[in-house]
Design an enzyme around this catalytic site. Structure first.
Site, short mmCIF file in Angstrom:
data_model
loop_
_atom_site.label_atom_id
_atom_site.label_comp_id
_atom_site.label_asym_id
_atom_site.label_seq_id
_atom_site.Cartn_x
_atom_site.Cartn_y
_atom_site.Cartn_z
N ASP A 22 0.83 -1.21 0.00
CA ASP A 22 0.00 0.00 0.00
C ASP A 22 0.86 1.26 0.00
OD1 ASP A 22 -2.07 -1.89 0.35
OD2 ASP A 22 -1.99 -1.71 2.52
N GLU A 179 -11.08 0.36 -4.10
CA GLU A 179 -10.39 0.80 -2.88
C GLU A 179 -9.17 1.61 -3.25
OE1 GLU A 179 -9.67 -3.00 -1.07
OE2 GLU A 179 -8.10 -3.52 -2.50
#
Ligand code: 6LW
Length: 504
Positions: A22, A179
């Site tokens: 991420d 997302e």
């Protein structure tokens, strides 16, 4: 000294190997900063610096004080800290991140120096969900966008939100898990970059653009702009990206990917790693270039990477930033000053099967590597472990009387080898190597050989174990392997920790 750029220069991907998922990146002048998720580990949110997007040095961790990060002892692995967004605005660094543990939620921290200290967290209770992003428009209004994809205006200095979150463009029809939104003003448009397809083999990055930060957004006809789904590319699960522009005007994307090994279906053991790829623009849409393990270097000088010291001698009053512990790191359980020059770990009960065992380690960053440590178990029991989570770990454990290799896989736990221990400190080790070549599609990704050093310096392997059981495909979750030291009983002292890559 910057190195000269050569036309044939290449750079190695992943640019930050090991469990660093991420990634979120921002640039200030000539300096880039990047932050990643950290889940159940403390300190949380590793923060890196680079001058060329290729070589990264860890400056510290953003959530480094207990007041900033409290993770409940009962929280299972892959809970905790998810998916930060790092931005620089108005002379400050801003980081928004989700604490997925009970009582957590979204929070903002700020700093003028990215090396810290970072502020105490500002809770943002009006923003539900994971993967929060912060973007400021020309009027200074701050927009917070989360997975789903939904958006609400926020005052980042207080955490107050204005109104309720409203839905934005949420990816292509039928794709799961929209997302990791990031919102950018680039030229004429506002761009909304998202991940979709889930963080597994179907992962990808898509983009839409619109006239204002809250849309309306029109999807890019070339979506997904990055995915390796259905390919035999050695880097899989590519997604969760963040864009950045270099001072020379070129564009780049950092994103996560995995390197599965072995036969079928392929097992990845280092977790999701941070990769880099070039971005060009066509008709005002971003186009992601090839993702290569050895890629053509950007057209600017590459700076030498940080020198990797194979040995940590535990000679500082605190552990170096790459060391992570489970959930917290109270001084009474982790100390480099109690016995100066040694790391002392003091158990608080429980083995590595417990979520709050006293364990501290470093992410495994090389597919093939060798680790050794000098342990003194005279006052306790503990050793060297390769940990995926509390249900998937292998370790070599020493007590005052013996050494044993333990394997925990799912609900099975077994001592696979043991031997009496002659007196005194002992060098424990693990080599992570290629499995023997076989024409068998079931071959695992690697093998782990645990053993100890004899008084004459030779290394005796006590057990060799299949690496697939310490992979994400077996264990599940969002993390990767961490190699480290632990105490299961009493106090165990460690003089040094050597960790180095081995040639494949
Ligand atoms: C993260 C989500 C994802 O919140 O995995 O790959 C989740 N993307 O965006 C945990 O890292």
């Amino acid at each position: 000294m910057p190195r000269q750029y050569r036309a044939d220069a290449t750079f190695a991907n992943p640019v930050i190997p090991g469990f660093h998922p991420d990634p979120s990146v921002c640039r200030v002048g000539d300096d880039y900063y990047l932050a990643c998720s950290s889940f159940e580990y403390f300190p949380g949110v590793p923060l890196f610096h680079s001058r060329d997007l290729v070589h990264w040095r860890q400056l510290g961790n953003v959530l480094a004080r207990p007041e900033q990060l409290r993770l409940p002892a009962s929280m299972p692995s892959s809970g905790g800290i998810y998916a930060p967004t790092l931005r620089h605005h108005d002379g400050r660094f801003w980081l928004i991140v989700t604490n997925c543990s009970e009582g957590g939620g979204n929070l903002i921290v700020t700093a003028t120096d990215p090396a810290g200290p970072w502020s105490d967290p500002i809770p943002v209770p009006g923003v539900p969900g994971i993967d929060p992003d912060l973007a400021w428009d020309e009027d200074g209004t701050c927009w917070c966008t989360v997975a789903g994809v939904a958006q609400v205006r926020v005052d980042p200095s207080t955490g107050r939100t204005f109104g309720t979150p409203h839905r934005l463009w949420s990816g292509g029809p039928g794709a799961k898990a929209p997302e990791a939104p990031h919102l950018y003003r680039i030229g004429e448009y506002w761009y909304l970059l998202i991940a979709e397809g889930g963080t597994e083999r179907g992962h990808g990055v898509s983009v839409a653009r619109g006239p204002s930060p809250d849309g309306p957004f029109e999807p890019c006809p070339g979506n997904p702009i990055l995915t390796h789904r259905g390919t035999d590319h050695p880097v899989q699960n590519t997604g969760h990206g963040d864009l950045v522009q270099a001072p020379d005007g070129t564009w780049w994307i950092v994103f996560l990917g995995v390197r599965p090994g072995g036969g079928t279906p392929g097992w990845h053991v280092l977790g999701r790693e941070t990769f880099l790829a070039p971005v060009t623009w066509k008709d005002d849409w971003p186009v992601v270039g090839e993702v290569a393990l050895e890629a053509p270097a950007p057209g600017w000088p590459l700076y030498p990477g940080p020198a990797e010291e194979p040995r940590d001698d535990f000679d500082l009053s605190a552990l170096r930033p790459a060391w992570i512990s489970l959930r917290d790191r109270p001084a009474e359980h982790h100390s480099t000053v109690e016995r100066p020059g040694w790391l002392t770990l003091r158990a608080r009960g429980g083995s590595l099967d417990e979520p709050d065992v006293v364990f501290t380690g470093r992410r495994q960053q090389h597919l093939r590597c060798r680790t050794r440590t000098l342990a003194d178990p005279a006052q306790g029991r503990g050793g060297l472990a390769v940990r995926l989570d509390e249900r998937h770990h292998y370790e070599i454990e020493a007590s005052a009387t013996d050494v044993r290799v333990i394997a925990r896989v799912g609900s099975l736990r077994c001592v696979v080898a043991s031997r009496p221990l002659p007196e005194g400190p002992v060098v424990l080790g693990v080599d992570i190597t290629e499995p023997p070549a076989q024409h068998d599609p079931r071959t695992g990704p690697d093998i782990l050989s645990f053993g100890l050093q004899e008084p004459d310096g030779t290394f005796t392997v006590l057990a060799t174990l299949d690496g697939r059981y310490l992979s994400t495909e077996v264990a599940g979750g969002f993390t990767g392997r961490v190699i480290g030291l632990y105490a299961a009983e009493g106090a165990v002292h460690f003089d040094w920790f050597d960790h180095e890559p081995l040639a494949s």
